[in-house]
Write an enzyme that holds these catalytic residues in place. Structure first.
Site, PDB file in Angstrom:
ATOM      1  N   LYS A  79       0.893  -1.098   0.008  1.00 32.24           N
ATOM      2  CA  LYS A  79      -0.126  -0.046  -0.111  1.00 32.24           C
ATOM      3  C   LYS A  79       0.739   1.278  -0.118  1.00 32.24           C
ATOM      4  O   LYS A  79       2.041   1.260   0.595  1.00 32.24           O
ATOM      5  CB  LYS A  79      -0.908   0.101   1.260  1.00 32.24           C
ATOM      6  CG  LYS A  79      -1.819   1.133   1.194  1.00 32.24           C
ATOM      7  CD  LYS A  79      -2.868   0.945   2.343  1.00 32.24           C
ATOM      8  CE  LYS A  79      -3.893   2.097   2.650  1.00 32.24           C
ATOM      9  NZ  LYS A  79      -4.821   1.904   3.514  1.00 32.24           N
ATOM     10  N   SER A 154      -9.662   1.942   2.828  1.00 27.97           N
ATOM     11  CA  SER A 154      -8.805   2.757   1.866  1.00 27.97           C
ATOM     12  C   SER A 154      -7.772   1.881   1.096  1.00 27.97           C
ATOM     13  O   SER A 154      -7.244   2.260   0.318  1.00 27.97           O
ATOM     14  CB  SER A 154      -8.064   3.851   2.864  1.00 27.97           C
ATOM     15  OG  SER A 154      -7.359   2.992   3.696  1.00 27.97           O
ATOM     16  N   SER A 178     -10.121  -0.433   7.107  1.00 23.15           N
ATOM     17  CA  SER A 178      -9.571  -0.156   5.846  1.00 23.15           C
ATOM     18  C   SER A 178      -8.794  -1.529   5.185  1.00 23.15           C
ATOM     19  O   SER A 178      -8.371  -1.348   4.002  1.00 23.15           O
ATOM     20  CB  SER A 178      -8.658   0.916   5.802  1.00 23.15           C
ATOM     21  OG  SER A 178      -9.439   2.091   5.945  1.00 23.15           O
TER      22      SER A 178
END
EC number: 6.3.5.7
Length: 485
Positions: A79, A154, A178
C-alpha cells in the site's frame, strides 16, 4: 492455471523442487498486470526493473541450494502509505506525488528479510481517508468482480490486486476497517492485527492510536504466513508490543469443537442487508456443524462507535498532517507572497476534499471550548466500547458478524453523501477503537458481488481467529472462486 491460484506453501515447495523459478513468478505477475491493470487500476507505481534484478539474485541463491523461508521469492504489493526506500510513496495525494523516501518502513525491511519481491505500490484513498478508493488524487481503483463497483477502501488497491491475481498477496493498513472492508468487497482474506502487533514505523500516520498494518491474501493459511513475517516488537515504534510472535500457521488445525462464539445483535440489526445477515447465519451453521457453539450477545455502546471514531481519528489526523506544509518535502504552491500564504496555498491545492474535511473536523473538535464536549467525550465512549468487548470475551472465544452491511456499491453512488460513505465502516470501526484483532473471510455472494464474514478475537489472540477462519474456509468453497476479468 495461474501461479497465483496456488497457496504460499505450494509455491514454496515448487520453487525448491526447481519446478519453477522466482523469475517465472515475477514474469507471471507483470504479465497479469499487463492484461488487467487497465480495468482494475490497482497500482500507482511499478518497480519492474528492480523486481527482475531481485528475482535473478534469488534464483541464483536457489541454484546454490541455500535455505530460505516460506515467503522466499513470492511477489507482493505494498500500500502506498508504507514508505519504501527509493520507491515513490505518495499516499495517493498530490501533496506527495514526487516523494521518494530515503528509508524503509519496518514492515518493508521485514519483507526484504523474508526475501519477497516487491512488485509495486498500490492505490488507496488519499492518506487512507475513505471507504471506496474514490478519494485517490490519481485514479479510482475498480472491483475485479464488477468494474462498475468500488473495491472498498482505503486499502482498495491492496485488495483488488490480490483478487485480480496481479500479486500473490499485499499489505494494507486499517484505521477503521480499511483492510477488512475492501477484503470483503473483493472476496479475499484481510486481517487487522491487534494494535501493537505490527510496527507502525514508516507507515504515514492518519490516526496513530488506531492505525495498523496487516496482510491481504487469497487464503487464511497465506495470511498467517505473512502476519508471522511482519509481526514483532520494534525499537523504532514505542507503541509496538513486546509480546511473543507465535506460529500462526500451527493454529490452523481445523478443530473448532467447543469454540464459544458471540454474535452481537447490533451487528445483524437495522441497516444490515438481508444477504449479509443470511450469509452470516449460514456461516454460523457451518461452524456449528464443526462443533462450535454460538449465542446472541449485546455490544450496547457500538451504536456510538461511528461518531466517536470520526471525532478521534479526525483529531489525530489534523495533528499528524500538520507536517505537510510545503517547507520540508512534497508539493509546494507557487507565487505565494509570504510564508502563511505558502502554507495555505500548498495545503489548499495539495490536499483533496475528504482530507480537508477531516482536518477541519479534527481541528474543530480539539479547539478551545469544544475539546471537552467532543474529543474528551469521544475518548470516554472509546473506553466503554473497549469494556463491552472485554465483557463479552470473558465468556466467549470469538465474536462473529458481517464485515460490511452490504456488498460493494457502484462507483460514484455515495460520493455526494459523506455520512452514507462513513456508515460503510460501521461494523469494523469498534474493533479499531478497542485495539482487538479482526479478520474478514469470504462467506457468500449477493448479485455476483462478494460478502465477508468478520471474526473478532481477544488482544494478541490472532491464533484463535485464524483457527476459526481456517475451519470455516476449509468447509466452504468461497475462497476457490475468482473474478472473470
Amino acid at each position: 492455471m495461474s501461479l497465483f491460484e496456488h497457496k504460499v506453501s505450494d509455491l514454496h515447495e515448487r520453487l525448491h523442487k526447481k519446478e519453477l523459478s522466482v523469475t517465472d513468478l515475477v514474469n507471471e505477475s507483470y504479465e497479469r498486470i499487463g492484461q488487467v491493470e487497465s480495468q482494475v487500476k490497482a497500482f500507482l507505481t511499478l518497480d519492474e526493473e528492480r523486481a527482475r534484478v531481485k528475482a535473478k539474485e534469488l534464483d541464483d541463491k536457489l541454484a546454490r541450494g541455500e535455505q530460505s523461508g516460506m515467503l522466499f521469492g513470492l511477489p507482493i504489493g505494498v500500500k502506498d502509505n508504507i514508505v519504501t526506500k527509493n520507491l515513490r510513496t505518495t499516499c495517493a495525494s498530490k501533496i506527495l506525488e514526487n516523494f521518494d523516501p530515503i528509508y524503509d518502513a519496518t514492515v518493508a525491511e521485514k519483507l526484504k528479510q523474508a526475501e519477497t519481491v516487491t512488485i509495486g505500490k498500490l492505490n488507496m484513498d488519499e492518506f487512507a481517508m475513505g471507504s471506496s478508493n474514490e478519494n485517490s488524487a490519481f485514479q479510482a481503483t475498480r472491483n475485479p468482480w464488477n468494474t462498475d463497483y468500488v473495491p472498498g477502501g482505503s486499502s482498495g488497491g491492496s485488495a483488488a490486486s490480490v483478487a485480480a491475481g496481479e500479486v500473490l498477496f499485499s499489505l494494507g493498513s486499517d484505521t477503521g476497517g480499511s483492510i477488512r472492508q475492501p477484503a470483503a468487497y473483493c472476496g479475499v482474506v484481510g486481517l487487522k492485527p491487534t494494535y501493537g502487533r505490527v510496527s507502525r514505523y514508516g507507515l504515514v500516520a492518519f490516526a496513530s492510536s488506531l492505525d495498523q498494518i496487516g496482510p491481504i491474501t487469497r487464503t487464511v493459511e497465506d495470511n498467517a504466513y505473512l502476519l508471522e513475517a511482519i509481526s514483532g516488537v520494534d525499537p523504532m515504534d514505542s507503541t509496538s508490543a513486546n509480546v511473543q510472535v507465535p506460529s500462526f500457521v500451527n493454529a490452523l488445525t481445523g478443530d473448532v469443537k467447543g469454540l464459544k462464539i458471540a454474535v452481537p445483535k447490533e451487528y445483524l440489526g437495522e441497516g444490515v442487508s438481508e444477504a449479509a445477515r443470511n450469509s452470516v447465519l449460514s456461516a454460523l451453521k457451518v461452524l456449528e456443524g464443526l462443533g462450535a457453539e454460538w449465542e446472541e450477545v449485546s455490544l450496547p455502546h457500538s451504536k456510538y462507535a461511528l461518531a466517536a471514531y470520526y471525532l478521534l481519528s479526525s483529531s489525530e489526523a489534523s495533528a499528524n498532517l500538520q507536517r505537510f506544509d510545503g517547507v520540508r518535502y512534497g508539493y509546494r504552491a507557487d507565487n505565494a507572497e509570504n510564508l502563511i500564504e505558502m502554507y495555505k496555498q500548498t495545503r489548499g491545492e495539495g490536499f483533496g476534499d475528504e482530507v480537508k474535511r477531516r482536518i477541519m473536523l479534527g481541528t474543530f473538535s480539539l479547539s478551545s471550548g469544544y475539546y471537552d464536549a467532543y474529543y474528551k467525550k469521544a475518548q470516554k465512549v472509546r473506553t466503554l466500547i473497549k469494556q463491552d468487548f472485554e465483557n463479552v470475551f470473558a465468556k466467549y472465544d470469538v465474536i462473529i458478524g458481517p464485515t460490511t452491511p452490504t456488498p460493494a456499491f457502484k462507483i460514484g453512488e455515495n460520493t455526494a453523501d459523506p455520512l452514507t460513505m462513513y456508515a460503510n465502516d460501521i461494523l469494523t470501526i469498534p474493533v479499531n477503537l478497542a485495539g482487538v484483532p479482526g479478520i474478514s473471510v469470504p462467506c457468500g455472494f449477493s448479485n455476483g458481488l462478494p460478502l465477508g464474514l468478520q471474526i473478532i478475537g481477544k488482544h494478541f489472540d490472532e491464533s484463535t481467529i485464524y483457527r476459526t477462519a481456517h475451519a470455516f474456509e476449509q468447509a466452504t468453497e468461497f475462497h476457490k472462486q475468482f473474478p472473470k476479468l
